[in-house]
Every structure is written in C-alpha cells, then in structure tokens.
Motif scaffolding. Structure first.
Motif, PDB file in Angstrom:
ATOM      1  N   GLY A   1     -23.431  68.545   1.880  1.00  0.00           N
ATOM      2  CA  GLY A   1     -22.505  67.439   2.151  1.00  0.00           C
ATOM      3  C   GLY A   1     -21.809  67.014   0.885  1.00  0.00           C
ATOM      4  N   PRO A   2     -20.730  66.237   1.032  1.00  0.00           N
ATOM      5  CA  PRO A   2     -19.973  65.817  -0.145  1.00  0.00           C
ATOM      6  C   PRO A   2     -20.759  64.815  -0.996  1.00  0.00           C
ATOM      7  N   SER A   3     -20.270  64.595  -2.194  1.00  0.00           N
ATOM      8  CA  SER A   3     -20.911  63.671  -3.120  1.00  0.00           C
ATOM      9  C   SER A   3     -21.058  62.289  -2.480  1.00  0.00           C
ATOM     10  N   GLY A   4     -22.235  61.710  -2.604  1.00  0.00           N
ATOM     11  CA  GLY A   4     -22.449  60.347  -2.116  1.00  0.00           C
ATOM     12  C   GLY A   4     -22.824  60.253  -0.646  1.00  0.00           C
ATOM     13  N   CYS A   5     -23.008  61.395   0.045  1.00  0.00           N
ATOM     14  CA  CYS A   5     -23.263  61.327   1.497  1.00  0.00           C
ATOM     15  C   CYS A   5     -24.714  60.976   1.822  1.00  0.00           C
ATOM     16  N   GLY A   6     -25.594  61.033   0.806  1.00  0.00           N
ATOM     17  CA  GLY A   6     -26.989  60.643   1.065  1.00  0.00           C
ATOM     18  C   GLY A   6     -28.008  61.763   0.935  1.00  0.00           C
ATOM     19  N   LYS A   7     -27.575  62.917   0.417  1.00  0.00           N
ATOM     20  CA  LYS A   7     -28.479  64.068   0.311  1.00  0.00           C
ATOM     21  C   LYS A   7     -29.677  63.760  -0.588  1.00  0.00           C
ATOM     22  N   THR A   8     -29.377  63.272  -1.790  1.00  0.00           N
ATOM     23  CA  THR A   8     -30.454  63.007  -2.744  1.00  0.00           C
ATOM     24  C   THR A   8     -31.372  61.912  -2.224  1.00  0.00           C
ATOM     25  N   THR A   9     -30.802  60.960  -1.504  1.00  0.00           N
ATOM     26  CA  THR A   9     -31.619  59.878  -0.951  1.00  0.00           C
ATOM     27  C   THR A   9     -32.644  60.448   0.022  1.00  0.00           C
ATOM     28  N   ILE A  10     -32.253  61.412   0.841  1.00  0.00           N
ATOM     29  CA  ILE A  10     -33.218  62.046   1.763  1.00  0.00           C
ATOM     30  C   ILE A  10     -34.293  62.791   0.972  1.00  0.00           C
TER      31      ILE A  10
ATOM     32  N   ARG B   1     -31.610  51.635   3.304  1.00  0.00           N
ATOM     33  CA  ARG B   1     -30.582  50.648   2.946  1.00  0.00           C
ATOM     34  C   ARG B   1     -30.792  50.243   1.501  1.00  0.00           C
ATOM     35  N   PHE B   2     -29.696  50.155   0.764  1.00  0.00           N
ATOM     36  CA  PHE B   2     -29.735  49.541  -0.566  1.00  0.00           C
ATOM     37  C   PHE B   2     -28.978  48.228  -0.421  1.00  0.00           C
ATOM     38  N   GLY B   3     -29.686  47.118  -0.360  1.00  0.00           N
ATOM     39  CA  GLY B   3     -29.024  45.837  -0.071  1.00  0.00           C
ATOM     40  C   GLY B   3     -28.395  45.917   1.305  1.00  0.00           C
ATOM     41  N   THR B   4     -27.084  45.710   1.361  1.00  0.00           N
ATOM     42  CA  THR B   4     -26.417  45.771   2.669  1.00  0.00           C
ATOM     43  C   THR B   4     -25.842  47.156   2.925  1.00  0.00           C
ATOM     44  N   PHE B   5     -25.948  48.059   1.924  1.00  0.00           N
ATOM     45  CA  PHE B   5     -25.344  49.393   2.052  1.00  0.00           C
ATOM     46  C   PHE B   5     -26.308  50.365   2.744  1.00  0.00           C
ATOM     47  N   GLN B   6     -25.840  50.948   3.835  1.00  0.00           N
ATOM     48  CA  GLN B   6     -26.684  51.882   4.589  1.00  0.00           C
ATOM     49  C   GLN B   6     -26.462  53.290   4.019  1.00  0.00           C
ATOM     50  N   ALA B   7     -27.338  53.709   3.114  1.00  0.00           N
ATOM     51  CA  ALA B   7     -27.161  55.022   2.469  1.00  0.00           C
ATOM     52  C   ALA B   7     -27.535  56.146   3.425  1.00  0.00           C
ATOM     53  N   VAL B   8     -28.585  55.933   4.230  1.00  0.00           N
ATOM     54  CA  VAL B   8     -28.970  56.917   5.258  1.00  0.00           C
ATOM     55  C   VAL B   8     -29.198  56.161   6.566  1.00  0.00           C
TER      56      VAL B   8
ATOM     57  N   ASP C   1     -32.895  69.879  -5.961  1.00  0.00           N
ATOM     58  CA  ASP C   1     -31.692  69.043  -5.960  1.00  0.00           C
ATOM     59  C   ASP C   1     -30.612  69.693  -6.819  1.00  0.00           C
ATOM     60  N   GLU C   2     -29.711  70.419  -6.189  1.00  0.00           N
ATOM     61  CA  GLU C   2     -28.618  71.124  -6.872  1.00  0.00           C
ATOM     62  C   GLU C   2     -29.116  71.856  -8.116  1.00  0.00           C
ATOM     63  N   PRO C   3     -30.138  72.690  -7.983  1.00  0.00           N
ATOM     64  CA  PRO C   3     -30.763  73.269  -9.173  1.00  0.00           C
ATOM     65  C   PRO C   3     -29.864  74.250  -9.921  1.00  0.00           C
TER      66      PRO C   3
HETATM   67  N1  ATP Z   1     -30.636  52.825  -6.014  1.00  0.00           N
HETATM   68  C1  ATP Z   1     -29.459  52.712  -5.385  1.00  0.00           C
HETATM   69  N2  ATP Z   1     -28.887  51.495  -5.199  1.00  0.00           N
HETATM   70  C2  ATP Z   1     -27.721  51.365  -4.542  1.00  0.00           C
HETATM   71  N3  ATP Z   1     -27.023  52.392  -4.033  1.00  0.00           N
HETATM   72  C3  ATP Z   1     -27.529  53.627  -4.185  1.00  0.00           C
HETATM   73  C4  ATP Z   1     -28.771  53.855  -4.860  1.00  0.00           C
HETATM   74  N4  ATP Z   1     -29.022  55.192  -4.850  1.00  0.00           N
HETATM   75  C5  ATP Z   1     -27.983  55.770  -4.205  1.00  0.00           C
HETATM   76  N5  ATP Z   1     -27.086  54.842  -3.798  1.00  0.00           N
HETATM   77  C6  ATP Z   1     -25.861  55.103  -3.029  1.00  0.00           C
HETATM   78  O1  ATP Z   1     -26.221  55.769  -1.845  1.00  0.00           O
HETATM   79  C7  ATP Z   1     -25.261  56.757  -1.514  1.00  0.00           C
HETATM   80  C8  ATP Z   1     -25.930  58.103  -1.364  1.00  0.00           C
HETATM   81  O2  ATP Z   1     -26.386  58.536  -2.626  1.00  0.00           O
HETATM   82  P1  ATP Z   1     -27.037  59.972  -2.845  1.00  0.00           P
HETATM   83  O3  ATP Z   1     -27.462  60.065  -4.274  1.00  0.00           O
HETATM   84  O4  ATP Z   1     -28.059  60.206  -1.819  1.00  0.00           O
HETATM   85  O5  ATP Z   1     -25.796  60.911  -2.585  1.00  0.00           O
HETATM   86  P2  ATP Z   1     -25.675  62.502  -2.700  1.00  0.00           P
HETATM   87  O6  ATP Z   1     -25.205  62.977  -1.387  1.00  0.00           O
HETATM   88  O7  ATP Z   1     -26.936  63.061  -3.232  1.00  0.00           O
HETATM   89  O8  ATP Z   1     -24.514  62.644  -3.747  1.00  0.00           O
HETATM   90  P3  ATP Z   1     -24.355  63.624  -5.030  1.00  0.00           P
HETATM   91  O9  ATP Z   1     -24.058  64.980  -4.457  1.00  0.00           O
HETATM   92  O10 ATP Z   1     -23.178  63.024  -5.723  1.00  0.00           O
HETATM   93  O11 ATP Z   1     -25.628  63.553  -5.789  1.00  0.00           O
HETATM   94  C9  ATP Z   1     -24.210  56.725  -2.613  1.00  0.00           C
HETATM   95  O12 ATP Z   1     -23.113  55.966  -2.151  1.00  0.00           O
HETATM   96  C10 ATP Z   1     -24.909  56.012  -3.741  1.00  0.00           C
HETATM   97  O13 ATP Z   1     -23.980  55.315  -4.528  1.00  0.00           O
END
Ligand code: ATP
Length: 360
Positions: free
Chosen positions: A35-44, A11-18, A157-159
């Motif tokens: 997955g599409p942009s913003g779906c949480g791949k990089t977060t994992i 979670r980032f604040g109230t946002f559930q990224a994963v 990460d998307e090398p």
């Molecule tokens: N440090 C952070 N604080 C708040 N929100 C974040 C933070 N890092 C990522 N997010 C949000 O978490 C969600 C997932 O981000 P992530 O980078 O994992 O996506 P992604 O699937 O890797 O996308 P992309 O392909 O565009 O890199 C996005 O909505 C992003 O805006």
C-alpha cells in the motif's frame, strides 16, 4: 504459526490509523501487505510484533491471544528498513546477539551464528566487521540475526528499500527461497508492487487504514476488487463511462471512445457511473479488416522501445491509451490511424472510486 486479526483497530488520538480489520495469515505463508505511504502497513506490523496494542479487537498468533504479551515474549522477529547492526561487533557476534541474551555460551553461539551465516550465503564472512560488507551482505546479516532466535513468524518492514535495484531483485529471490526452506511465516510490508507480486503467496492491498483486497498476485493484478487496487497495482488504462446494458457477468459500457463489452464482477446496473480498466498488454493493434469484440481508433503520439517490448501512447476518443507490445523484431507500425482491439474478457468494469492517484 498462523496469525489472526479479529476486528483489530488502531487509533492515535482521533486519527483512525487502522480500521477494524479481520485477517488470517496461514502458517508457513509468505504474506505481503502492499500500500502507499501512510496507509497503515507498519501499524499492522507493530500490532503483530507487540510494539503496539490494538485500540480494539484482538491479535492471535499460533492460536494464542497476544494481549499483554510484549515483543520479546512473542514468537516473532522483526527486520526493519534501516537495519541497525552493531558496528563494533563482528558479523557473527551480531548474528549471535539474541542468543547471548538467552544465556548461550560463546562456543555454541559462534557455531550457531556460522550455521545461520551459511544459510544466507555469508559462510566465510563471520569474522569481519559490518563496515567491511556490502549493503546486500549487511541486509543478509540482519536476516540471519532475526532467524537466530528461531521465530515462528518473521516480520519484514521494507527490508530491501535501501538497496539498489539489481541487489533488490537478487534479494527477492533469496528471501523467497529462505522462506521456503525454513517454513517460517513471513509477513512482508512494502509499497513496491513488484516485490509483493513476485514473492508472496498472498498479498493484502491497503489504503487509508483498510485492507481493500486480499488475494494471490494473479487475483490482485487480473481481478482487482476496486478502482484503487486496479490503479495501484501495475499500469492501467481508464475509460470512464456509464453502464448501458448487462448480461451474463459482462456489461456494455458507453465511454467517450465508444461502447465496449467487459466483465462486470460487481454486478453494476444499467445507468451506473463506472470505469473500464484495461491493462496496456491486453490492448493490441488490429490488422486491416481484423475483427475484435471491442475496437477503437487511435493516433500514435509516442513509441518507447524498451527492449523486450515497446510502449505505444495513442490518442483516442477515450483519451490517451497506453499499449504494450511484445517486440517481435518486425519493426515498423502500420500507418495512422491505428486500430486497437481487446477481448470482451480483457478489461474489468468497476464503480468509479478513489484511484491510486487520488490517494498519493
Ligand atoms: N504514534 C503515532 N501517532 C500518531 N499517528 C501515527 C503514529 N504512528 C503512525 N501514525 C500515523 O498512522 C498512519 C499510518 O502509519 P504507518 O506507519 O502504519 O504507515 P505505512 O503504511 O507503514 O507508511 P510508510 O510506507 O510510509 O511507512 C500515518 O498517517 C501515520 O502518520
């Protein structure tokens, strides 16, 4: 080394990224997260590399809990989309950078760097500067640099995203080969389905912070679990309708273009709103009088000749459908209206749900 996420969530604040995620990646596996942009791949990936701690749940690598273990103490190395080579260091010095940090002496470092450069087919380039290499060669330097510290797990990460198409395709084959020869576990993040399907032993498809399906390339392409997977991976025709009847794993679905028989893996019951998903290459033109398990008529709107195959767009009672035909060299098409057919095993009926277009 194997990797295990147990209920890991971010979670980032109230946002559930994963959302809480259970996932096992086998040792020596080439595993992609698609997955599409913003779906949480990089977060994992950041959870695995140690640049981020889970808000709940656990990450284990090689059986070891990773809580409290920082990035430099994990058996992982990371390759980014925008690789940062040191511009004033030679190629071999770039490769050997991590070894210098570990206290290796110059001669040993240089020898090891040249070995690694050989492995990525840059044997003769070690004394050049990064600026004297092509984009693809620089990417290989970054790979050699990551391998220098002998990680058990390589996180990518998307090398390839900064490379042009041809080079990207070439590098896919190289990465796959490198993974096979080193036996290192690769976790590869991409939004490019072609990349994920061609290289991976298994693919996880993600949407909105959730892994929605994990399987082989064949599984996610031929046996999508949800409308999102069906439409995110590859081209797909969609025929919305309602289930009429069910029998032996199949269902008959009534659509605006007629009623069709197809697999019903989710066991949808009569009356349920559903969508028949059908790949363009599974639809074929019927010869006059030819029977098929499913048939419908259409009028040709467009034909795109693409070399090995041609793409036909047809207007049918079920809306516009795309048909892909292997180019047999015999040229012309029969006159309108064309009859289309498909086997009762060709499509898949899934609950109507979010598609890749909704997510975009
Ligand atoms: N440090 C952070 N604080 C708040 N929100 C974040 C933070 N890092 C990522 N997010 C949000 O978490 C969600 C997932 O981000 P992530 O980078 O994992 O996506 P992604 O699937 O890797 O996308 P992309 O392909 O565009 O890199 C996005 O909505 C992003 O805006």
């Amino acid at each position: 080394m194997d990797i295990a996420l147990s209920g890991a969530a971010v979670r980032f604040g109230t946002f559930q990224a994963v959302h809480p995620t259970d996932l096992t990646i086998e040792a020596g596996e080439f595993f992609s997260i698609l997955g599409p942009s913003g779906c949480g791949k990089t977060t994992i990936l950041r959870l695995l590399s140690g640049f981020l701690d889970p808000s709940e749940g656990e990450v284990r690598i090689g059986g070891q809990p990773m809580a409290g273990i920082g990035p430099s103490d994990r058996p992982t190395a990371l390759i980014f989309q925008n690789l940062a080579l040191f511009p004033l260091m030679t190629v071999w010095e770039n490769v050997a950078f991590g070894l210098e940090m570990r206290g290796w002496k110059t001669a040993r470092r240089r020898a090891r760097a040249f070995e690694l450069l050989d492995m990525v087919a840059l044997g003769g380039q070690g004394d050049k500067l990064p600026s004297e290499l092509s984009g693809g060669q620089r990417q290989r330097v970054a790979i050699a640099r990551a391998l220098a510290v002998e990680p058990a797990v390589l996180l990518l990460d998307e090398p390839l995203s900064a490379l042009d198409l041809k080079l990207r395709q070439h590098m896919r084959a190289e990465l796959k080969q490198l993974q096979e020869t080193t036996g290192i576990t690769f976790v590869y993040i991409t939004h490019d389905q072609g990349e994920a399907l061609t290289m991976s032993d298994r693919v996880a498809v993600m949407n909105r912070g959730r892994i929605v399906q994990v399987g082989s390339a064949d599984d996610v392409y031929d046996r999508p679990a949800t409308a999102f997977v069906a439409t995110f991976v590859g081209e797909m025709n969609r025929l919305p309708g309602r289930i009429e009847s069910v029998a032996e794993g199949r269902a008959r679905i009534a659509t605006a273009g007629g009623s069709f028989l197809a697999p019903n893996p989710g066991g949808l019951a009569p009356g349920a709103a559903a969508v028949l998903f059908l790949r363009p290459e599974r639809l074929h033109l019927l010869a006059p009088g030819e029977a098929a398990a499913n048939a419908l008529e259409g009028r040709l709107v467009r034909r795109d000749m693409e070399g090995a195959f041609s793409t036909l767009i047809l207007e049918t009672g079920a809306g516009r459908l795309t048909v892909q035909r292997v180019n047999s060299g015999s040229g012309g098409l029969p006159a309108d209206p064309l009859r289309l057919g498909f086997a009762d095993s060709a499509g898949v009926i899934l609950p109507a749900g979010e598609t890749a277009d909704d997510a975009a």
